[in-house]
Design a protein around this motif. Structure first.
Motif, PDB file in Angstrom:
ATOM      1  N   ARG A   1       0.844  -1.164  -0.016  1.00  0.00           N
ATOM      2  CA  ARG A   1      -0.182   0.078  -0.055  1.00  0.00           C
ATOM      3  C   ARG A   1       1.081   1.283  -0.062  1.00  0.00           C
ATOM      4  N   ASP A   2       0.382   2.301  -0.542  1.00  0.00           N
ATOM      5  CA  ASP A   2       1.051   3.494  -0.771  1.00  0.00           C
ATOM      6  C   ASP A   2       0.985   4.334   0.463  1.00  0.00           C
TER       7      ASP A   2
ATOM      8  N   TYR B   1      -0.161   4.785  -7.238  1.00  0.00           N
ATOM      9  CA  TYR B   1       0.717   5.070  -6.021  1.00  0.00           C
ATOM     10  C   TYR B   1       1.299   6.268  -5.745  1.00  0.00           C
TER      11      TYR B   1
END
Lengths: 245, 245
Positions: free
Chosen positions: A124-125, A150
């Motif tokens: 996950r960003d 992202y």
């Protein structure tokens, strides 16, 4: 021999950039292959010729252009029987289009491999990005990462200096000295919110040993392993999770 | 480029036997080179094609002869620009004379490299000898070691089975499982009086990590590192003691 003769249908590896990264790619390709015996592995040919001029210096206008030397290496691999080529050097991919246009066999792209690896890892960003001055300045990863949705965090001046120090220590055969600067850069990116960090220069995975990857509180993606996984996938082989990294 | 073009004057490496040993040889060659940057390293070309039929089985009359496949790999390396060739597989050296006769460039000999390494290490005999069933049965090392004045101790039946188990675990990508059988064989040779032990199959150095080499009370000589040192010496480079093994 079972399927083909030695020297046919090889995975070509344009290494030497640096040479430890080239050899490490060859080793990780083997380690990630599901195999019970020698003959189960992917046939590979590694051109580990370090006389290619420095990529980062050239891209920043301070050194000889490496393109001709890289093309010479690609031609060697093609002539010797490569049917697919991997280039375990992120900075070299600043010349990807020029190389791909002049090469008959497909070239894997390390940035696509890393982006695919982030998806495999469920990362996950925001994504923290480490690399050479040239790749960070010229945005090798930033646009592809943003295209996949992202948010990206790049190192500050100190972080960039830490990347450079870690990369130089690996290239000078002092990997133990590379850990602290690399780790400091990772920690700073995580402190700024990164939930995953791209080791976006093939020296950086050699600076951060596999058994120390869990201590940062973020997913690390390793551009050597990601490229090896991409190569195995293109060879119709799914990468194994190695018993020991 | 400074001295020569990419692809000329390469150290050829006939690997694939097994592929992890081939890649490890390429990595140790880099690690043992005194170098401050990429361009200081020895240009190398690794043919890591594992389709060569099993050497030990063939020599014991149970499998296809690997000579033609090895010659195909050697020709690939010659055509691609190798001016010296190393073969990081001890068992393959049972065909050394047949390969050397049909190859235009010099082939290093791994047994000579290991014997030189024993002298460099100041090893005293008796020398314990580990290897594949074929090399132990056919005496690849015994005669050269005795010619240099060393008394030799070979594994008993259990020790041979331990060598085979360790080698198979490395070839199956399970190096962690290789340590115990290899260590048991070393301990038994030391208990029988060995003051040095030859890791005389290129999978065996991968079974016994560098940071565990001091626990046996005997000098260990590593056939991967010995061959890399011999290659560096022939390239006019003295091997460095790496900061980290």
């Amino acid at each position: 021999m079972r399927e083909a003769a030695v020297g046919q249908g090889l995975l070509g590896i344009l290494g030497g950039m640096g040479p430890l990264a080239g050899a490490a790619f060859a080793a990780r390709l083997v380690a990630l292959t599901p195999a019970g015996r020698d003959q189960d592995h992917v046939p590979a040919l590694l051109c580990n010729d370090p006389r290619i001029p420095d990529r980062s210096s050239a891209r920043l206008g301070q050194g000889e252009d490496p393109l001709q030397a890289m093309l010479a290496g690609l031609r060697l691999l093609e002539r010797a029987g490569a049917s697919l080529i991997a280039i375990p050097c992120n900075t070299a991919h600043l010349w990807y289009e020029q190389m791909a246009r002049r090469t008959r066999v497909p070239l894997l792209h390390i940035v696509e491999a890393v982006c695919d690896d982030l998806e495999r890892l469920g990362a996950r960003d925001p994504i923290g990005l480490m690399g050479t001055p040239a790749t960070l300045k010229l945005g090798l990863y930033q646009e592809p990462l943003r295209a996949r949705g992202y948010e990206v965090i790049v190192p500050d001046e100190l972080g960039l200096a830490q990347c450079v120090a870690a990369i130089a220590a690996v290239k000078a055969n002092r990997p133990a000295e590379a850990f602290e600067p690399a780790a400091a850069c990772i920690r700073a990116l995580v402190a700024r919110g990164a939930r995953a960090v791209v080791l976006g220069c093939t020296e950086l995975p050699l600076a951060v040993p596999h058994d120390r990857r869990d201590e940062f509180g973020a997913v690390l993606t390793d551009s050597i392993d990601a490229l090896a996984r991409a190569a195995l996938a293109r060879c119709g082989r799914e990468a194994a999770v190695p018993a020991t990294a």
